[in-house]
Scaffold this motif. Structure first.
Motif, mmCIF file in Angstrom:
data_model
loop_
_atom_site.group_PDB
_atom_site.id
_atom_site.type_symbol
_atom_site.label_atom_id
_atom_site.label_comp_id
_atom_site.label_asym_id
_atom_site.label_seq_id
_atom_site.Cartn_x
_atom_site.Cartn_y
_atom_site.Cartn_z
ATOM 1 N N ALA A 233 -4.779 6.461 -11.370
ATOM 2 C CA ALA A 233 -5.036 7.080 -9.958
ATOM 3 C C ALA A 233 -5.460 6.312 -9.069
ATOM 4 C CB ALA A 233 -6.420 7.883 -10.372
ATOM 5 N N GLY A 234 -6.175 5.047 -9.350
ATOM 6 C CA GLY A 234 -6.481 4.064 -8.290
ATOM 7 C C GLY A 234 -5.212 3.467 -7.673
ATOM 8 N N ILE A 235 -4.094 3.523 -8.140
ATOM 9 C CA ILE A 235 -2.785 2.897 -7.778
ATOM 10 C C ILE A 235 -2.080 4.022 -6.952
ATOM 11 C CG2 ILE A 235 -0.683 1.914 -8.061
ATOM 12 C CD1 ILE A 235 -1.789 0.774 -10.603
ATOM 13 N N ASN A 236 -2.083 5.008 -7.507
ATOM 14 C CA ASN A 236 -1.528 6.259 -6.854
ATOM 15 C C ASN A 236 -2.092 6.731 -5.407
ATOM 16 O OD1 ASN A 236 1.105 7.588 -8.248
ATOM 17 N ND2 ASN A 236 -0.273 7.379 -9.811
ATOM 18 N N ALA A 237 -3.253 6.809 -5.645
ATOM 19 C CA ALA A 237 -4.239 7.558 -4.281
ATOM 20 C C ALA A 237 -3.704 6.670 -2.998
ATOM 21 C CB ALA A 237 -5.837 7.325 -4.590
ATOM 22 N N PRO A 238 -4.167 5.300 -3.071
ATOM 23 C CA PRO A 238 -3.428 4.604 -1.613
ATOM 24 C C PRO A 238 -2.060 4.626 -1.424
ATOM 25 C CG PRO A 238 -4.122 2.951 -3.444
ATOM 26 C CD PRO A 238 -4.690 4.375 -3.981
ATOM 27 N N TYR A 244 3.134 8.767 2.931
ATOM 28 C CA TYR A 244 3.177 9.792 3.771
ATOM 29 C C TYR A 244 2.656 9.550 5.135
ATOM 30 C CZ TYR A 244 4.699 13.020 0.124
ATOM 31 O OH TYR A 244 5.155 13.736 -0.777
ATOM 32 N N ILE A 245 2.076 8.489 5.522
ATOM 33 C CA ILE A 245 1.612 8.019 6.788
ATOM 34 C C ILE A 245 2.871 7.460 7.642
ATOM 35 C CG2 ILE A 245 0.341 6.363 8.169
ATOM 36 C CD1 ILE A 245 -1.979 6.666 6.010
ATOM 37 N N MET A 246 3.593 6.842 6.436
ATOM 38 C CA MET A 246 4.746 6.068 7.043
ATOM 39 C C MET A 246 5.902 6.933 7.269
ATOM 40 S SD MET A 246 4.077 2.573 7.272
ATOM 41 C CE MET A 246 5.854 1.800 6.780
ATOM 42 N N ASN A 247 6.277 7.881 6.502
ATOM 43 C CA ASN A 247 7.445 8.691 6.925
ATOM 44 C C ASN A 247 7.348 10.026 7.388
ATOM 45 O OD1 ASN A 247 6.584 10.324 4.784
ATOM 46 N ND2 ASN A 247 8.215 9.330 3.079
ATOM 47 N N VAL A 248 5.739 10.583 7.543
ATOM 48 C CA VAL A 248 5.427 11.881 8.059
ATOM 49 C C VAL A 248 4.789 11.532 9.548
ATOM 50 C CG1 VAL A 248 4.423 13.953 7.950
ATOM 51 C CG2 VAL A 248 5.987 13.182 6.022
ATOM 52 N N PHE A 249 3.640 10.851 9.419
ATOM 53 C CA PHE A 249 2.826 10.754 10.470
ATOM 54 C C PHE A 249 3.258 9.968 11.570
ATOM 55 C CE2 PHE A 249 0.090 7.851 12.815
ATOM 56 C CZ PHE A 249 -0.487 8.829 13.697
ATOM 57 N N VAL A 250 4.082 8.847 11.196
ATOM 58 C CA VAL A 250 4.789 7.981 12.228
ATOM 59 C C VAL A 250 5.844 8.702 13.109
ATOM 60 C CG1 VAL A 250 6.251 5.916 12.466
ATOM 61 C CG2 VAL A 250 4.087 5.792 11.162
ATOM 62 N N LEU A 251 6.314 9.567 12.498
ATOM 63 C CA LEU A 251 7.548 10.442 12.950
ATOM 64 C C LEU A 251 6.859 11.506 14.213
ATOM 65 C CD1 LEU A 251 10.533 11.440 13.198
ATOM 66 C CD2 LEU A 251 9.904 13.241 11.410
ATOM 67 N N LEU A 297 1.834 -6.654 -6.568
ATOM 68 C CA LEU A 297 0.884 -7.291 -5.720
ATOM 69 C C LEU A 297 1.275 -8.187 -4.479
ATOM 70 C CD1 LEU A 297 -1.305 -9.147 -8.773
ATOM 71 C CD2 LEU A 297 -1.948 -7.015 -7.372
ATOM 72 N N GLY A 298 2.720 -8.711 -4.657
ATOM 73 C CA GLY A 298 3.326 -8.986 -3.508
ATOM 74 C C GLY A 298 3.394 -7.937 -2.509
ATOM 75 N N ALA A 299 3.954 -6.918 -2.856
ATOM 76 C CA ALA A 299 4.346 -5.881 -1.761
ATOM 77 C C ALA A 299 3.091 -5.198 -1.184
ATOM 78 C CB ALA A 299 4.894 -4.766 -2.642
ATOM 79 N N THR A 300 1.820 -5.125 -1.995
ATOM 80 C CA THR A 300 0.781 -4.760 -0.957
ATOM 81 C C THR A 300 0.260 -5.745 -0.290
ATOM 82 O OG1 THR A 300 -0.601 -5.595 -3.023
ATOM 83 C CG2 THR A 300 0.043 -3.216 -3.017
ATOM 84 N N LEU A 301 0.360 -7.088 -0.728
ATOM 85 C CA LEU A 301 0.100 -8.048 0.347
ATOM 86 C C LEU A 301 0.565 -8.205 1.386
ATOM 87 C CD1 LEU A 301 -2.014 -10.411 0.834
ATOM 88 C CD2 LEU A 301 -0.448 -11.734 -0.516
ATOM 89 N N ALA A 302 2.028 -8.048 1.363
ATOM 90 C CA ALA A 302 2.975 -7.904 2.267
ATOM 91 C C ALA A 302 2.668 -7.097 3.417
ATOM 92 C CB ALA A 302 4.460 -8.129 1.969
ATOM 93 N N LEU A 303 2.338 -5.832 2.841
ATOM 94 C CA LEU A 303 2.300 -4.575 3.820
ATOM 95 C C LEU A 303 1.064 -4.724 4.556
ATOM 96 C CD1 LEU A 303 3.016 -1.877 4.583
ATOM 97 C CD2 LEU A 303 1.716 -0.775 2.781
ATOM 98 N N SER A 304 -0.089 -5.121 4.004
ATOM 99 C CA SER A 304 -1.511 -5.638 4.616
ATOM 100 C C SER A 304 -1.294 -6.385 5.771
ATOM 101 C CB SER A 304 -2.376 -6.260 3.798
ATOM 102 O OG SER A 304 -2.672 -5.452 2.588
ATOM 103 N N VAL A 305 -0.338 -7.497 5.686
ATOM 104 C CA VAL A 305 -0.287 -8.369 6.703
ATOM 105 C C VAL A 305 0.598 -7.990 7.655
ATOM 106 C CG1 VAL A 305 1.192 -10.744 7.321
ATOM 107 C CG2 VAL A 305 -0.271 -10.366 5.010
ATOM 108 N N PHE A 306 1.684 -6.956 7.366
ATOM 109 C CA PHE A 306 2.526 -6.458 8.483
ATOM 110 C C PHE A 306 1.826 -5.239 9.251
ATOM 111 C CE2 PHE A 306 6.384 -3.846 9.310
ATOM 112 C CZ PHE A 306 7.031 -4.782 10.383
ATOM 113 N N LEU A 393 -5.312 -0.200 10.551
ATOM 114 C CA LEU A 393 -6.495 -0.684 9.716
ATOM 115 C C LEU A 393 -6.413 0.163 8.528
ATOM 116 C CD1 LEU A 393 -8.996 -2.344 9.755
ATOM 117 C CD2 LEU A 393 -10.133 -0.457 10.993
ATOM 118 N N LEU A 394 -6.286 1.525 8.515
ATOM 119 C CA LEU A 394 -6.194 2.351 7.601
ATOM 120 C C LEU A 394 -5.181 2.017 6.511
ATOM 121 C CD1 LEU A 394 -7.237 4.963 6.031
ATOM 122 C CD2 LEU A 394 -5.381 6.213 7.361
ATOM 123 N N LEU A 395 -4.209 1.403 6.915
ATOM 124 C CA LEU A 395 -3.013 0.849 5.914
ATOM 125 C C LEU A 395 -3.601 -0.413 5.158
ATOM 126 C CD1 LEU A 395 0.313 1.363 7.885
ATOM 127 C CD2 LEU A 395 -0.621 2.762 6.143
#
Length: 432
Positions: A233-238, A244-251, A297-306, A393-395
């Protein structure tokens, strides 16, 4: 039927189901506010559309429990067939609904009801496909095989976006053209049923059933593996909220806030889905080579930076930069997370309640975070006067939560899912 054939059937079925889900998200971002809500209140219409989108996630935890129970007691195959049928019929029904101008408040009520049915069917769709593929895979290649239903998700999103992009420029789009993609779902249901009815039951499940299935697998997984549920759950929730922020809200942000044509956001989603389809197997293969944790871990770190540079690029309003930003953020970084999450989830739970464990951990967190994410993001932007920095900031915050949770997860690369160890039935932690 070989593991490759099972995987192919799972990918096709998942693509069809996520075509249905993606359609609702696209329509909620672009057209539902005009069709099912008062035309003289555009902001209320946008928030109403995203509320209808979020409501579907309220039914997903119930569907997860029901179909997870069915999948762990009766079999993986019957649950997969029923979820496909429910979602397809609900999506087709949405394409036949009357508008607000025709029936008033009955229009959004009917929309919400069908969205609830769609959400109920979606409650264990991906979990079932994932379990069936993982249980028929070679442990040495499970990371790759388990990632492939995720490729089906991206294929469904891509097809839905392409169809929606094709009808969006039509003069009849706002009158009836938007309905065409929803009605086409009925064709997909036929194809999906043909594929899934031919799939045999998981032999791993059959061997487990020979020892006696759990009477209440959902309760048993809470009692036997609470730590695994919390980690999942702790991985799925974020992750779900990020997606959905990326492919629904951003649109919606690109169209409503920046004033760009809807085709810009749609093309960005098409490109990100296409890149995701290409990279999903590569990230799954990488997880088999170096482990689940390092890739995630590498993917989440990269997304935080970007995150902040991504919205700086989007806010330029230049179509090519918007498309590049979304493609890199979602098509690469979010895809990497999704690909590895598949094998992490299947390897956290014992066979007796694997379907229930994955469905519950995914769908309860989806109801809490994934569904409301576009609505929360739209409210944050409105509160900031149209500024995008709260979303960036939320991302970062969401990616950080996922990063920290995976640090607590065991490395399960090459784990034997058929290993009947005592910890599976009497331990409280993950089966390692």
């Amino acid at each position: 039927m070989t593991s490759r054939s099972v995987t192919r059937a799972a990918v096709i079925g998942t693509a069809i189901e996520f075509y249905d889900l993606a359609l609702f998200g696209l329509a909620a971002a672009i057209v539902f506010n005009d069709q099912f809500f008062p035309a003289d209140a555009p902001l209320a219409g946008t928030l109403g559309s995203f509320t209808a989108f979020a409501v579907g996630f309220l039914a997903r935890p119930i569907g997860g429990v029901v179909f997870g129970h069915l999948g762990d007691r009766v079999g993986r195959k019957p649950a997969l067939v029923l979820t496909l049928l429910l979602m397809g019929l609900a999506t087709t029904g949405i394409g036949l609904l009357p508008t607000y101008d025709q029936v008033g408040l009955a229009a959004p009520i009917l929309l919400v009801l069908l969205r609830l049915v769609q959400g109920f069917g979606a409650g264990a769709e991906y979990a079932g496909a994932l379990v069936l593929v993982a249980e028929t895979s070679d442990p040495r290649r499970r990371g790759l095989r388990a990632a492939l239903p995720g490729m089906g998700v991206q294929i469904g999103i891509l097809i839905a976006t392409l169809v929606f992009t094709a009808v969006a420029p039509l003069p009849s789009f706002t009158s009836w053209g938007w309905r065409v993609p929803f009605l086409l779902s009925l064709v997909g249901v036929g194809v999906g049923l043909f594929c899934r009815i031919r799939v045999p039951e998981s032999q791993l499940f059959e061997r487990e059933r020979a020892h006696g299935v759990s009477r209440f697998p959902a309760l048993e997984v809470f009692r036997r593996q609470p730590r695994s549920l919390l980690i999942a759950a702790g991985i799925n929730a974020p992750y779900g909220a990020i997606g959905y922020i990326m492919n629904v809200f951003v649109l919606s942000y690109v169209t409503k806030t920046l004033g760009l044509p809807a085709t810009v956001g749609l093309i960005a989603n098409v490109c990100s889905a296409a890149v995701g389809i290409a990279l999903m197997p590569l990230f799954g293969h990488l997880a088999d080579r170096v482990g689940r944790r390092p890739v995630f871990l590498g993917a989440t770190l990269a997304l935080s930076v970007f995150a902040f540079p991504m919205f700086r690029l989007i806010d330029t309003g230049r179509p090519e930069l918007v498309i590049f930003a979304v493609t890199l953020g979602y098509g690469v970084f979010v895809t990497a997370m999704f690909a590895v999450l598949a094998s992490i989830l299947t390897e956290l739970f014992g066979t007796r309640y694997r379907y229930s464990g994955i469905a519950i951990s995914r769908e309860w967190t989806a109801a809490l975070t994934s569904g409301p994410a576009p609505l929360v993001a739209a409210s944050l932007v409105a509160g900031a006067g149209g500024a995008s920095w709260p979303i960036a900031l939320l991302l970062v915050g969401l990616a950080t939560i996922a990063f920290l949770t995976v640090l607590l997860a065991p490395e399960t690369r090459a784990k034997d899912l058929d290993e009947r160890v005592s910890q599976e039935h009497v331990g409280s932690g993950a089966v390692i």
